[in-house]
Motif scaffolding. Sequence first.
Motif, short mmCIF file in Angstrom:
data_model
loop_
_atom_site.label_atom_id
_atom_site.label_comp_id
_atom_site.label_asym_id
_atom_site.label_seq_id
_atom_site.Cartn_x
_atom_site.Cartn_y
_atom_site.Cartn_z
N ARG A 130 7.07 33.86 -77.00
CA ARG A 130 7.24 34.09 -78.64
C ARG A 130 5.65 34.00 -79.11
N LEU A 131 4.96 32.95 -78.75
CA LEU A 131 3.65 32.91 -79.06
C LEU A 131 2.60 33.99 -78.90
N GLY A 132 2.94 34.28 -77.69
CA GLY A 132 1.90 35.59 -77.31
C GLY A 132 2.03 36.81 -78.02
N ASP A 133 3.49 36.93 -78.42
CA ASP A 133 4.01 38.17 -79.29
C ASP A 133 3.23 37.96 -80.75
N ALA A 134 3.43 36.64 -81.36
CA ALA A 134 2.93 36.41 -82.45
C ALA A 134 1.53 36.56 -82.79
N VAL A 135 0.62 36.20 -81.70
CA VAL A 135 -0.55 36.24 -81.59
C VAL A 135 -1.10 37.83 -81.39
N GLY A 136 -0.62 38.36 -80.72
CA GLY A 136 -0.76 39.87 -80.35
C GLY A 136 -0.60 40.44 -81.74
N ARG A 137 0.47 40.34 -82.47
CA ARG A 137 0.80 41.11 -83.92
C ARG A 137 -0.15 40.48 -84.77
N ILE A 138 -0.64 39.37 -84.95
CA ILE A 138 -1.52 38.84 -85.80
C ILE A 138 -2.94 39.73 -85.52
N ILE A 139 -3.40 39.67 -84.41
CA ILE A 139 -4.43 40.31 -83.91
C ILE A 139 -4.54 41.96 -84.24
N ALA A 140 -3.41 42.51 -84.03
CA ALA A 140 -3.36 44.06 -84.09
C ALA A 140 -3.28 44.11 -85.69
N ILE A 141 -2.53 43.42 -86.43
CA ILE A 141 -2.26 43.84 -87.79
C ILE A 141 -3.49 43.48 -88.82
N THR A 142 -4.44 42.24 -88.16
CA THR A 142 -5.59 42.00 -88.74
C THR A 142 -6.70 43.28 -88.56
N ALA A 143 -6.74 43.51 -86.89
CA ALA A 143 -7.70 44.56 -86.85
C ALA A 143 -7.61 45.97 -87.63
N ARG A 144 -6.27 46.32 -87.72
CA ARG A 144 -5.88 47.61 -88.51
C ARG A 144 -6.03 47.42 -89.88
N ALA A 145 -5.79 46.40 -90.51
CA ALA A 145 -6.13 45.94 -91.77
C ALA A 145 -7.47 46.08 -92.18
N LEU A 146 -8.26 45.47 -91.35
CA LEU A 146 -9.65 45.57 -91.62
C LEU A 146 -10.50 47.03 -91.46
N HIS A 147 -9.95 47.94 -90.36
CA HIS A 147 -10.32 49.32 -90.40
C HIS A 147 -10.00 50.17 -91.70
N LYS B 167 -9.27 49.02 -94.60
CA LYS B 167 -10.25 48.68 -95.75
C LYS B 167 -11.71 49.10 -95.72
N PHE B 168 -12.10 48.96 -94.38
CA PHE B 168 -13.72 49.45 -93.94
C PHE B 168 -13.53 50.43 -92.84
N PRO B 169 -13.43 51.74 -93.15
CA PRO B 169 -12.92 52.66 -92.22
C PRO B 169 -14.42 53.10 -91.33
N HIS B 170 -15.41 52.69 -91.89
CA HIS B 170 -16.61 52.64 -90.74
C HIS B 170 -16.70 51.68 -89.56
N LEU B 171 -15.81 50.74 -89.71
CA LEU B 171 -15.63 49.85 -88.82
C LEU B 171 -14.88 50.56 -87.57
N SER B 172 -15.31 50.43 -86.20
CA SER B 172 -14.48 50.89 -85.02
C SER B 172 -13.29 49.96 -84.92
N LEU B 173 -12.28 50.76 -84.94
CA LEU B 173 -10.78 50.00 -84.62
C LEU B 173 -10.78 49.36 -82.92
N GLU B 174 -11.40 50.29 -82.40
CA GLU B 174 -11.47 49.78 -80.89
C GLU B 174 -12.46 48.73 -80.63
N GLN B 175 -13.48 48.54 -81.49
CA GLN B 175 -14.58 47.48 -81.32
C GLN B 175 -13.66 46.22 -81.88
N LEU B 176 -13.07 46.40 -82.78
CA LEU B 176 -12.46 45.43 -83.54
C LEU B 176 -11.30 44.69 -82.49
#
Length: 99
Positions: A15-32, A34-43
Motif C-alpha cells: 500500500r505504501l509503495g502504491d501511494a508513493v508511486g501515485r504521489i510521484i506520478a501525479i506530481t510529475a504530471r502536474a509539473l509537466h 503547468k510547465f510544458p517545457h519540463l520533460s515528463l521523462e526527466q521529471l
Amino acid sequence: MPKSSAPLTPADAERLGDAVGRIIAITARALHRKFPHLSLEQLVETFTRSSVIESTGLRYLAALDAGVTPGDAAGQASTALVKAWAAARLRAAEITATR
C-alpha cells in the motif's frame, strides 16, 4: 498503516509503495502540465531515484502518523517533493551561473 518506526507488513509495504508511486506520478504530471517545457521523462527519472522515493514515503507516513487523512498526507508529501525539486533546480542554476 502502522507508525513509521514500526515494521511494515507485506500488505502495508504494498500500500505504501502504491501511494508513493501515485504521489510521484501525479506530481510529475502536474509539473509537466503547468510547465510544458519540463520533460515528463526527466521529471519521472528524477522523482524515481531511491532517495526521493524514500523521502516521499517517509513524509507520507509522518503525515499519516500526525493524524491527517491519506489524501492530505499525499498532498503534503507532493508539496515537499516539489519544494525540494525546485530548491535543487535553483541551486544548480546558481552554481552554473557562477562558473
